[in-house]
Design a protein around this motif. Structure first.
Motif, PDB file in Angstrom:
ATOM      1  N   VAL A  59       0.818  -1.207   0.000  1.00 21.43           N
ATOM      2  CA  VAL A  59       0.000   0.000   0.000  1.00 21.43           C
ATOM      3  C   VAL A  59       0.857   1.263   0.000  1.00 21.43           C
ATOM      4  N   CYS A  60       1.915   1.269   0.813  1.00 17.74           N
ATOM      5  CA  CYS A  60       2.726   2.481   1.016  1.00 17.74           C
ATOM      6  C   CYS A  60       4.031   2.412   0.224  1.00 17.74           C
ATOM      7  N   PRO A  61       4.238   3.291  -0.741  1.00 13.32           N
ATOM      8  CA  PRO A  61       5.464   3.241  -1.554  1.00 13.32           C
ATOM      9  C   PRO A  61       6.701   3.779  -0.841  1.00 13.32           C
ATOM     10  N   TYR A  62       6.542   4.278   0.381  1.00  8.68           N
ATOM     11  CA  TYR A  62       7.671   4.867   1.094  1.00  8.68           C
ATOM     12  C   TYR A  62       8.212   3.982   2.207  1.00  8.68           C
ATOM     13  N   VAL A  63       7.557   2.871   2.494  1.00  6.41           N
ATOM     14  CA  VAL A  63       7.965   2.042   3.620  1.00  6.41           C
ATOM     15  C   VAL A  63       9.199   1.221   3.277  1.00  6.41           C
ATOM     16  N   SER A  64      10.079   1.067   4.250  1.00  2.00           N
ATOM     17  CA  SER A  64      11.229   0.180   4.127  1.00  2.00           C
ATOM     18  C   SER A  64      11.008  -1.047   5.002  1.00  2.00           C
ATOM     19  N   ASN A  65      10.697  -0.809   6.280  1.00  2.00           N
ATOM     20  CA  ASN A  65      10.422  -1.901   7.208  1.00  2.00           C
ATOM     21  C   ASN A  65       9.276  -1.511   8.122  1.00  2.00           C
ATOM     22  N   ILE A  66       8.520  -2.524   8.543  1.00  2.00           N
ATOM     23  CA  ILE A  66       7.421  -2.292   9.474  1.00  2.00           C
ATOM     24  C   ILE A  66       7.332  -3.468  10.432  1.00  2.00           C
ATOM     25  N   LEU A  67       7.087  -3.171  11.689  1.00  2.00           N
ATOM     26  CA  LEU A  67       6.876  -4.211  12.697  1.00  2.00           C
ATOM     27  C   LEU A  67       5.538  -3.949  13.372  1.00  2.00           C
ATOM     28  N   VAL A  68       4.636  -4.930  13.268  1.00  2.00           N
ATOM     29  CA  VAL A  68       3.335  -4.846  13.920  1.00  2.00           C
ATOM     30  C   VAL A  68       3.451  -5.487  15.300  1.00  2.00           C
ATOM     31  N   HIS A  69       2.989  -4.769  16.325  1.00  2.00           N
ATOM     32  CA  HIS A  69       3.062  -5.237  17.708  1.00  2.00           C
ATOM     33  C   HIS A  69       1.650  -5.311  18.288  1.00  2.00           C
ATOM     34  N   GLY A  70       1.420  -6.289  19.155  1.00  2.09           N
ATOM     35  CA  GLY A  70       0.094  -6.386  19.759  1.00  2.09           C
ATOM     36  C   GLY A  70      -0.086  -7.564  20.684  1.00  2.09           C
ATOM     37  N   ALA A  71       0.990  -8.326  20.917  1.00  5.96           N
ATOM     38  CA  ALA A  71       0.885  -9.499  21.800  1.00  5.96           C
ATOM     39  C   ALA A  71       0.454  -9.077  23.194  1.00  5.96           C
ATOM     40  N   ASP A  72      -0.636  -9.681  23.678  1.00  2.00           N
ATOM     41  CA  ASP A  72      -1.176  -9.421  25.015  1.00  2.00           C
ATOM     42  C   ASP A  72      -1.623  -7.967  25.207  1.00  2.00           C
ATOM     43  N   ARG A  73      -1.849  -7.285  24.098  1.00  4.70           N
ATOM     44  CA  ARG A  73      -2.361  -5.913  24.164  1.00  4.70           C
ATOM     45  C   ARG A  73      -3.814  -5.910  23.671  1.00  4.70           C
ATOM     46  N   ASN A  74      -4.497  -4.795  23.904  1.00  6.40           N
ATOM     47  CA  ASN A  74      -5.886  -4.743  23.452  1.00  6.40           C
ATOM     48  C   ASN A  74      -6.060  -4.083  22.088  1.00  6.40           C
ATOM     49  N   PHE A  75      -4.965  -3.682  21.460  1.00  6.79           N
ATOM     50  CA  PHE A  75      -5.007  -3.230  20.070  1.00  6.79           C
ATOM     51  C   PHE A  75      -3.598  -3.306  19.485  1.00  6.79           C
ATOM     52  N   CYS A  76      -3.521  -3.214  18.172  1.00  2.72           N
ATOM     53  CA  CYS A  76      -2.227  -3.336  17.483  1.00  2.72           C
ATOM     54  C   CYS A  76      -1.627  -1.964  17.179  1.00  2.72           C
ATOM     55  N   THR A  77      -0.305  -1.925  17.239  1.00  2.00           N
ATOM     56  CA  THR A  77       0.449  -0.731  16.882  1.00  2.00           C
ATOM     57  C   THR A  77       1.540  -1.132  15.888  1.00  2.00           C
ATOM     58  N   ALA A  78       2.257  -0.137  15.390  1.00  2.00           N
ATOM     59  CA  ALA A  78       3.307  -0.442  14.412  1.00  2.00           C
ATOM     60  C   ALA A  78       4.484   0.507  14.555  1.00  2.00           C
ATOM     61  N   LEU A  79       5.674  -0.035  14.375  1.00  4.99           N
ATOM     62  CA  LEU A  79       6.894   0.750  14.215  1.00  4.99           C
ATOM     63  C   LEU A  79       7.224   0.738  12.732  1.00  4.99           C
ATOM     64  N   ILE A  80       7.418   1.913  12.145  1.00  2.00           N
ATOM     65  CA  ILE A  80       7.589   2.014  10.691  1.00  2.00           C
ATOM     66  C   ILE A  80       8.880   2.756  10.365  1.00  2.00           C
ATOM     67  N   ALA A  81       9.694   2.145   9.517  1.00  2.00           N
ATOM     68  CA  ALA A  81      10.904   2.797   8.993  1.00  2.00           C
ATOM     69  C   ALA A  81      10.679   3.077   7.514  1.00  2.00           C
ATOM     70  N   LEU A  82      11.051   4.254   7.076  1.00  2.00           N
ATOM     71  CA  LEU A  82      10.802   4.661   5.699  1.00  2.00           C
ATOM     72  C   LEU A  82      12.051   4.522   4.840  1.00  2.00           C
ATOM     73  N   ASP A  83      11.839   4.312   3.554  1.00  2.00           N
ATOM     74  CA  ASP A  83      12.938   4.180   2.594  1.00  2.00           C
ATOM     75  C   ASP A  83      13.510   5.569   2.301  1.00  2.00           C
ATOM     76  N   GLU A  84      14.800   5.730   2.555  1.00  2.00           N
ATOM     77  CA  GLU A  84      15.390   7.079   2.492  1.00  2.00           C
ATOM     78  C   GLU A  84      15.348   7.674   1.090  1.00  2.00           C
ATOM     79  N   VAL A  85      15.635   6.874   0.062  1.00  2.00           N
ATOM     80  CA  VAL A  85      15.668   7.406  -1.305  1.00  2.00           C
ATOM     81  C   VAL A  85      14.288   7.922  -1.710  1.00  2.00           C
TER      82      VAL A  85
END
Length: 624
Positions: free
Chosen positions: A506-532
């Motif tokens: 979906v996102c043309p700027y993403v380099s890496n993404i980590l979805v987190h949510g274990a034992d939580r009541n909703f999901c969050t994400a850490l997102i690193a973008l492609d520098e170029v």
């Protein structure tokens, strides 16, 4: 017995034997191409070739040189180098000496390198350059079994009685062969199927890596099984850039020997775009991150060309996906990849405007790519397929000699990893785990019988740790890592890799993404973008000249990514949606231990390093 069964069962006992057979069969055919930088350091590289006979001359000299150093059958010789022609030649030399290669990523630090050399009991280290030699010198007191270091590029290396150059080793071997011309033939002839050929240390996310013991029969089987798929033949030209210390890169060298085709080898990732039009490969293997970067780069370039050009790209991308899905569906039903007339007409226009340029960037001759090591987002797979670059996903692990499944030629199905290689059995356990059995499965973990018993049953079934499902006609779809499944505090299971893959499409700027949510009541994400891609967008939005960290911290950038997150959420189940996210101040990389050299995400490392950001996203919420 079928021709395929005959091919598999009549394999030679060793890949060293397979190499000698190939040299005897086609001695004058081109085997390898490799770049030689221009003397001035400026201008294009000069590509040189080696025939099978020329390669064999060097391989035999290396093997004889190692024997002259006292290396015995099954003793380990470590190889710490980037992907280059010398890696292939020395690996073959080690195996022709009857010894076993211990692979070491050149990025590995001195402490972990010393652990691998010590744990494997390596007697000789073949080091690429002064930087690799320095690690051995620093840790020499911890390596009592290491007797010699052989350096490929000796510039800057101080001489010592236990250090010699690769050129000196080959000269020493050539002299030994003059005295004993049958030496290599006898060593290779004595190799058994069960004899150790390779020890590859897995990139552990916690604790020390484990050495996977792969006998000669694993590689001999892989070579024959790959040939049996019909995916490659003697007329192919392979472009090989993958890390050869990784099992995915290593298996490609065995497959090439059986097929007899040409391999152009250059591990410099920054040279891929430059090399492809020169090499003009018909076949290339890569990890999903490469295809993601190409896709994001094309999208960013189109956006930089203005609104009209970007709209054309978006239209062409949707046509490509629609075309690929229709072609694959029709092939499944009728055996022909036909599409409706109207769709074919739109595809022809999109090909002239967009797809042809993408194919030319890959060299213009690319028949197929194989993608492995991690999951490829289906939308990206469908895009490239519709653009005429057929990405055949495969699946395997270090413990299964890399290749256990691969998509068959015309009958490939995007979103699956295909069917098992001939001779490989598969079973889905009650909890969804994929179990494998066959000639490609490892002997075990080096010096770790308890760890081996945890994953390898007495009857040969190997527990992959991956979750998947089989279609009625045998196609495998990987859904997630067994250990990576997220269970929310509400009891819902989520496959983070699936959500992450959708976001990358979906996102043309993403380099890496980590979805987190274990034992939580909703999901969050850490997102690193492609520098170029990001800098290109930043220039157009008043953020030019700022650092990467400053750009990702800007409200405009956060708003940009928020739009893509909202778009992603529209296609997810409620419990999968990303409620909050944080942009990382830099991309994830190998140097910080956040991704493996094969570009897999190390979740525990990233979650530990950015715990403060994760905690911040859940601050003030009530965990149920």
């Amino acid at each position: 017995m079928s021709d395929t069964q005959t091919l598999i069962e009549n394999r030679p006992p060793s890949v060293a034997g397979l190499f000698l057979e190939r040299v005897a069969a086609t001695p004058d055919a081109e085997a390898y191409r490799y770049p030689v930088p221009a003397p001035s350091g400026e201008g294009p590289d000069d590509w040189k070739s080696l025939s099978w006979a020329q390669a064999a001359e060097r391989v035999h000299a290396i093997a004889a040189g190692l024997i002259d150093l006292g290396v015995q059958p099954e003793q380990r010789v470590a190889l710490a180098s980037s992907t280059r022609i010398e890696w292939i030649l020395t690996d073959l030399g080690i195996m022709c000496a009857g010894a076993a290669t211990t692979t070491v990523y050149p990025q590995t630090n001195a402490e972990e390198s010393a652990f691998i050399l010590s744990d494997s009991g390596s007697r000789v280290l073949i080091a690429e350059d002064a930087a690799q030699v320095a690690k051995a010198v620093e840790k020499r007191q911890e390596l009592p079994e290491l007797t010699h270091v052989v350096v490929i590029d000796p510039a800057g290396v101080e001489t010592a009685d236990w250090i010699l150059t690769l050129d000196e080793l080959e000269k020493r071997g050539a002299a030994r062969l003059e005295r004993d011309p049958q030496l290599i033939k006898e060593r290779v002839g004595a190799i058994t199927r069960e004899q150790l050929a390779t020890v590859i240390y897995t990139s552990g996310t916690t604790g020390r890596p484990k050495g996977v013991r792969l006998p000669h029969d694993n590689w001999s089987y892989m070579a024959k099984a790959i040939a049996a798929t019909g995916l490659v033949g003697p007329d192919d030209v392979q472009y090989l850039w993958l890390p050869l210390a990784h099992v995915f890169g290593k298996v490609l060298t065995s497959g090439q020997i059986e097929a007899g085709h040409v391999t152009a080898v250059d591990g410099r990732v920054d040279k891929i775009i430059e090399n492809l039009p020169v090499v003009r490969p018909t076949y290339m293997a890569a990890v999903p991150r490469i295809f993601e970067k190409v896709y994001n780069g094309v999208a960013a370039k189109a956006r930089a060309g203005g609104a009209a050009k970007y709209k054309i790209f978006q239209w062409a991308a949707e046509v490509a996906r629609e075309y690929a899905k229709a072609a694959q569906d029709n092939f499944r039903r009728t055996g022909t990849a036909s599409v409706p007339f109207g769709l074919g007409a739109k595809h022809k226009v999109a090909d002239a405007l967009v797809y042809a340029k993408i194919r030319e960037a890959f060299g213009g001759n690319l028949r197929a790519c194989v993608s492995g090591s991690a999951a490829l987002a289906p939308d990206i797979g469908f895009f490239f397929s519709g653009a005429g670059i057929h990405i055949l996903e495969g699946y395997g692990l270090t413990e299964s000699s890399a290749a256990s499944f691969v998509n068959p030629g015309e009958a490939y199905r995007t979103g699956t990893v295909g069917k098992p290689l001939p001779g490989t059995e598969v079973r889905i356990a009650d909890d969804g785990e994929i179990l494998l059995r066959g000639p490609g499965i490892m002997e075990g973990y080096h010096g770790l019988p308890e760890k081996t018993a945890e994953v390898l049953e007495a009857d040969g079934w190997f527990h992959t740790g991956d979750i998947g499902e089989l279609s009625p006609d045998g196609y495998l779809r990987i859904t997630d890592r067994k250990k990576d499944l997220i269970k929310t505090s509400g009891g819902k299971y989520i496959a983070p890799a699936e959500v992450e893959g959708q976001f990358k499409a979906v996102c043309p700027y993403v380099s890496n993404i980590l979805v987190h949510g274990a034992d939580r009541n909703f999901c969050t994400a850490l997102i690193a973008l492609d520098e170029v891609s990001l800098r290109s967008w930043a220039e157009e939005n008043g953020l030019g000249g700022k650092s990467y960290a400053e750009i990702v911290a800007a409200p405009e950038t956060v708003a940009l990514v928020d739009g893509y997150v909202k778009h992603l959420n529209q296609g997810l189940q409620k419990w999968q949606t990303i409620k909050k996210f944080r942009l990382l101040p830099r991309d994830l990389d190998v140097e910080h231990g956040e991704i493996t050299p094969s570009l897999k995400l190390k979740r525990p490392v990233v979650e530990r390093e950015y715990k403060h950001l994760i905690d911040e996203m859940y601050a003030g919420t009530r965990e149920a």
